[in-house]
Design a protein around this motif. Structure first.
Motif, PDB file in Angstrom:
ATOM      1  N   GLU A 181     -21.534  42.189 116.259  1.00 35.91           N
ATOM      2  CA  GLU A 181     -21.195  42.083 114.837  1.00 35.91           C
ATOM      3  C   GLU A 181     -20.864  43.475 114.305  1.00 35.91           C
ATOM      4  OE1 GLU A 181     -22.780  39.360 111.350  1.00 35.91           O
ATOM      5  OE2 GLU A 181     -24.189  40.959 111.816  1.00 35.91           O
ATOM      6  N   ASN A 182     -19.764  43.562 113.554  1.00 34.34           N
ATOM      7  CA  ASN A 182     -19.309  44.838 113.008  1.00 34.34           C
ATOM      8  C   ASN A 182     -19.079  44.698 111.505  1.00 34.34           C
ATOM      9  OD1 ASN A 182     -18.661  46.503 115.543  1.00 34.34           O
ATOM     10  ND2 ASN A 182     -17.649  44.563 115.944  1.00 34.34           N
ATOM     11  N   THR A 183     -19.110  45.823 110.814  1.00 33.85           N
ATOM     12  CA  THR A 183     -18.801  45.863 109.390  1.00 33.85           C
ATOM     13  C   THR A 183     -17.406  46.444 109.229  1.00 33.85           C
ATOM     14  OG1 THR A 183     -21.121  46.211 108.841  1.00 33.85           O
ATOM     15  CG2 THR A 183     -19.513  46.767 107.153  1.00 33.85           C
ATOM     16  N   ILE A 184     -16.584  45.789 108.422  1.00 33.75           N
ATOM     17  CA  ILE A 184     -15.229  46.280 108.165  1.00 33.75           C
ATOM     18  C   ILE A 184     -15.328  47.495 107.254  1.00 33.75           C
ATOM     19  CG2 ILE A 184     -12.979  45.727 107.172  1.00 33.75           C
ATOM     20  CD1 ILE A 184     -13.626  42.761 107.832  1.00 33.75           C
ATOM     21  N   LYS A 185     -14.757  48.619 107.715  1.00 36.50           N
ATOM     22  CA  LYS A 185     -14.841  49.861 106.957  1.00 36.50           C
ATOM     23  C   LYS A 185     -13.547  50.196 106.221  1.00 36.50           C
ATOM     24  CE  LYS A 185     -18.465  51.947 109.701  1.00 36.50           C
ATOM     25  NZ  LYS A 185     -18.695  51.216 110.911  1.00 36.50           N
ATOM     26  N   ARG A 186     -12.410  49.777 106.799  1.00 34.98           N
ATOM     27  CA  ARG A 186     -11.129  50.106 106.171  1.00 34.98           C
ATOM     28  C   ARG A 186     -10.078  49.130 106.677  1.00 34.98           C
ATOM     29  NH1 ARG A 186      -6.887  53.637 107.450  1.00 34.98           N
ATOM     30  NH2 ARG A 186      -7.981  54.390 109.282  1.00 34.98           N
ATOM     31  N   ILE A 187      -9.128  48.793 105.806  1.00 34.31           N
ATOM     32  CA  ILE A 187      -8.010  47.941 106.189  1.00 34.31           C
ATOM     33  C   ILE A 187      -6.733  48.681 105.841  1.00 34.31           C
ATOM     34  CG2 ILE A 187      -6.840  45.747 105.827  1.00 34.31           C
ATOM     35  CD1 ILE A 187      -9.585  44.552 105.150  1.00 34.31           C
ATOM     36  N   GLY A 188      -5.888  48.895 106.844  1.00 35.42           N
ATOM     37  CA  GLY A 188      -4.650  49.636 106.655  1.00 35.42           C
ATOM     38  C   GLY A 188      -3.461  48.703 106.524  1.00 35.42           C
ATOM     39  N   GLY A 189      -2.282  49.302 106.502  1.00 35.05           N
ATOM     40  CA  GLY A 189      -1.044  48.533 106.413  1.00 35.05           C
ATOM     41  C   GLY A 189      -0.483  48.505 105.013  1.00 35.05           C
ATOM     42  N   SER A 190       0.614  47.792 104.872  1.00 42.24           N
ATOM     43  CA  SER A 190       1.275  47.673 103.572  1.00 42.24           C
ATOM     44  C   SER A 190       0.424  46.815 102.637  1.00 42.24           C
ATOM     45  CB  SER A 190       2.653  47.026 103.758  1.00 42.24           C
ATOM     46  OG  SER A 190       2.484  45.676 104.150  1.00 42.24           O
ATOM     47  N   PRO A 191       0.698  46.868 101.333  1.00 41.31           N
ATOM     48  CA  PRO A 191      -0.059  46.028 100.394  1.00 41.31           C
ATOM     49  C   PRO A 191       0.028  44.538 100.747  1.00 41.31           C
ATOM     50  CG  PRO A 191       1.167  47.691  99.193  1.00 41.31           C
ATOM     51  CD  PRO A 191       1.592  47.788 100.630  1.00 41.31           C
ATOM     52  N   GLU A 192       1.169  44.092 101.263  1.00 52.29           N
ATOM     53  CA  GLU A 192       1.323  42.683 101.630  1.00 52.29           C
ATOM     54  C   GLU A 192       0.419  42.327 102.808  1.00 52.29           C
ATOM     55  OE1 GLU A 192       4.023  44.797 101.399  1.00 52.29           O
ATOM     56  OE2 GLU A 192       4.800  44.099  99.465  1.00 52.29           O
ATOM     57  N   VAL A 193       0.342  43.220 103.792  1.00 55.46           N
ATOM     58  CA  VAL A 193      -0.513  42.987 104.962  1.00 55.46           C
ATOM     59  C   VAL A 193      -1.974  42.967 104.537  1.00 55.46           C
ATOM     60  CG1 VAL A 193      -1.335  44.012 107.127  1.00 55.46           C
ATOM     61  CG2 VAL A 193       1.116  43.901 106.645  1.00 55.46           C
ATOM     62  N   ARG A 194      -2.374  43.922 103.703  1.00 59.60           N
ATOM     63  CA  ARG A 194      -3.767  43.969 103.235  1.00 59.60           C
ATOM     64  C   ARG A 194      -4.126  42.703 102.462  1.00 59.60           C
ATOM     65  NH1 ARG A 194      -2.510  49.460 101.993  1.00 59.60           N
ATOM     66  NH2 ARG A 194      -2.593  48.995  99.782  1.00 59.60           N
ATOM     67  N   LEU A 195      -3.212  42.211 101.627  1.00 64.42           N
ATOM     68  CA  LEU A 195      -3.457  40.989 100.864  1.00 64.42           C
ATOM     69  C   LEU A 195      -3.598  39.793 101.803  1.00 64.42           C
ATOM     70  CD1 LEU A 195      -3.736  39.560  98.150  1.00 64.42           C
ATOM     71  CD2 LEU A 195      -1.251  39.319  98.108  1.00 64.42           C
ATOM     72  N   HIS A 196      -2.731  39.716 102.812  1.00 62.03           N
ATOM     73  CA  HIS A 196      -2.806  38.614 103.784  1.00 62.03           C
ATOM     74  C   HIS A 196      -4.150  38.625 104.516  1.00 62.03           C
ATOM     75  CE1 HIS A 196      -1.642  35.726 106.807  1.00 62.03           C
ATOM     76  NE2 HIS A 196      -1.894  36.611 107.754  1.00 62.03           N
ATOM     77  N   LEU A 197      -4.578  39.807 104.973  1.00 58.50           N
ATOM     78  CA  LEU A 197      -5.857  39.907 105.667  1.00 58.50           C
ATOM     79  C   LEU A 197      -7.023  39.578 104.737  1.00 58.50           C
ATOM     80  CD1 LEU A 197      -5.197  43.073 107.851  1.00 58.50           C
ATOM     81  CD2 LEU A 197      -5.466  40.720 108.651  1.00 58.50           C
ATOM     82  N   GLU A 198      -6.917  39.999 103.484  1.00 61.37           N
ATOM     83  CA  GLU A 198      -7.958  39.680 102.503  1.00 61.37           C
ATOM     84  C   GLU A 198      -8.053  38.171 102.298  1.00 61.37           C
ATOM     85  OE1 GLU A 198      -8.598  40.267  97.755  1.00 61.37           O
ATOM     86  OE2 GLU A 198      -7.932  42.035  98.873  1.00 61.37           O
ATOM     87  N   ASN A 199      -6.901  37.502 102.248  1.00 60.14           N
ATOM     88  CA  ASN A 199      -6.895  36.050 102.091  1.00 60.14           C
ATOM     89  C   ASN A 199      -7.517  35.340 103.294  1.00 60.14           C
ATOM     90  OD1 ASN A 199      -5.727  36.130  99.560  1.00 60.14           O
ATOM     91  ND2 ASN A 199      -3.650  35.991 100.353  1.00 60.14           N
ATOM     92  N   LEU A 200      -7.456  35.969 104.465  1.00 56.27           N
ATOM     93  CA  LEU A 200      -8.088  35.411 105.663  1.00 56.27           C
ATOM     94  C   LEU A 200      -9.592  35.684 105.696  1.00 56.27           C
ATOM     95  CD1 LEU A 200      -5.474  36.298 108.432  1.00 56.27           C
ATOM     96  CD2 LEU A 200      -5.965  34.049 107.482  1.00 56.27           C
ATOM     97  N   GLY A 201     -10.074  36.571 104.813  1.00 53.73           N
ATOM     98  CA  GLY A 201     -11.502  36.868 104.744  1.00 53.73           C
ATOM     99  C   GLY A 201     -11.877  38.263 105.188  1.00 53.73           C
ATOM    100  N   PHE A 202     -10.890  39.079 105.552  1.00 53.73           N
ATOM    101  CA  PHE A 202     -11.164  40.452 105.995  1.00 53.73           C
ATOM    102  C   PHE A 202     -11.207  41.368 104.778  1.00 53.73           C
ATOM    103  CE2 PHE A 202      -9.154  38.393 109.607  1.00 53.73           C
ATOM    104  CZ  PHE A 202     -10.008  38.741 110.637  1.00 53.73           C
ATOM    105  N   VAL A 203     -12.415  41.687 104.316  1.00 56.65           N
ATOM    106  CA  VAL A 203     -12.589  42.576 103.168  1.00 56.65           C
ATOM    107  C   VAL A 203     -13.506  43.724 103.570  1.00 56.65           C
ATOM    108  CG1 VAL A 203     -12.178  40.821 101.396  1.00 56.65           C
ATOM    109  CG2 VAL A 203     -14.471  41.141 102.288  1.00 56.65           C
ATOM    110  N   VAL A 204     -13.296  44.886 102.968  1.00 55.65           N
ATOM    111  CA  VAL A 204     -14.120  46.058 103.261  1.00 55.65           C
ATOM    112  C   VAL A 204     -15.574  45.727 102.933  1.00 55.65           C
ATOM    113  CG1 VAL A 204     -14.579  48.453 102.636  1.00 55.65           C
ATOM    114  CG2 VAL A 204     -12.224  47.654 102.889  1.00 55.65           C
ATOM    115  N   GLY A 205     -16.455  46.034 103.875  1.00 51.70           N
ATOM    116  CA  GLY A 205     -17.874  45.725 103.714  1.00 51.70           C
ATOM    117  C   GLY A 205     -18.253  44.381 104.306  1.00 51.70           C
ATOM    118  N   GLY A 206     -17.272  43.564 104.655  1.00 45.65           N
ATOM    119  CA  GLY A 206     -17.537  42.252 105.245  1.00 45.65           C
ATOM    120  C   GLY A 206     -17.954  42.378 106.699  1.00 45.65           C
ATOM    121  N   ARG A 207     -18.619  41.342 107.198  1.00 42.84           N
ATOM    122  CA  ARG A 207     -19.076  41.321 108.584  1.00 42.84           C
ATOM    123  C   ARG A 207     -18.088  40.519 109.422  1.00 42.84           C
ATOM    124  NH1 ARG A 207     -22.544  45.010 109.641  1.00 42.84           N
ATOM    125  NH2 ARG A 207     -23.765  43.773 111.071  1.00 42.84           N
ATOM    126  N   VAL A 208     -17.804  41.009 110.625  1.00 40.24           N
ATOM    127  CA  VAL A 208     -16.867  40.347 111.532  1.00 40.24           C
ATOM    128  C   VAL A 208     -17.410  40.453 112.958  1.00 40.24           C
ATOM    129  CG1 VAL A 208     -15.416  42.402 111.767  1.00 40.24           C
ATOM    130  CG2 VAL A 208     -14.441  40.187 112.236  1.00 40.24           C
TER     131      VAL A 208
END
Length: 70
Positions: free
Chosen positions: A12-39
């Motif tokens: 289990e890891n904690t998400i520390k940063r999400i890179g990429g364009s604003p569209e990519v970050r929004l797509h990943l956020e919609n999938l549940g990948f948010v900074v501080g989240g567990r994966v």
């Protein structure tokens, strides 16, 4: 900090940063990948990963997994 594509399966890891364009970050956020989240990486094959995030199982390409830092 390392990209999700290099994380060990079953760990289990904690998400520390999400890179990429604003569209990519929004797509990943919609999938549940948010900074501080567990994966947790369930399995990895050729850089592509299947992960558990927010009680869902999601497949992520190697390109997207490299943008998620844990």
């Amino acid at each position: 900090m390392l990209p999700l594509s290099l994380a060990a399966p079953g760990e289990e890891n904690t998400i520390k940063r999400i890179g990429g364009s604003p569209e990519v970050r929004l797509h990943l956020e919609n999938l549940g990948f948010v900074v501080g989240g567990r994966v947790t990486v369930v399995s990895a094959l050729a850089g592509n990963v299947i992960v558990n995030v927010k009680e869902s199982r999601v497949a992520v390409s190697e390109e997207m997994a490299r943008k998620i830092m844990v």
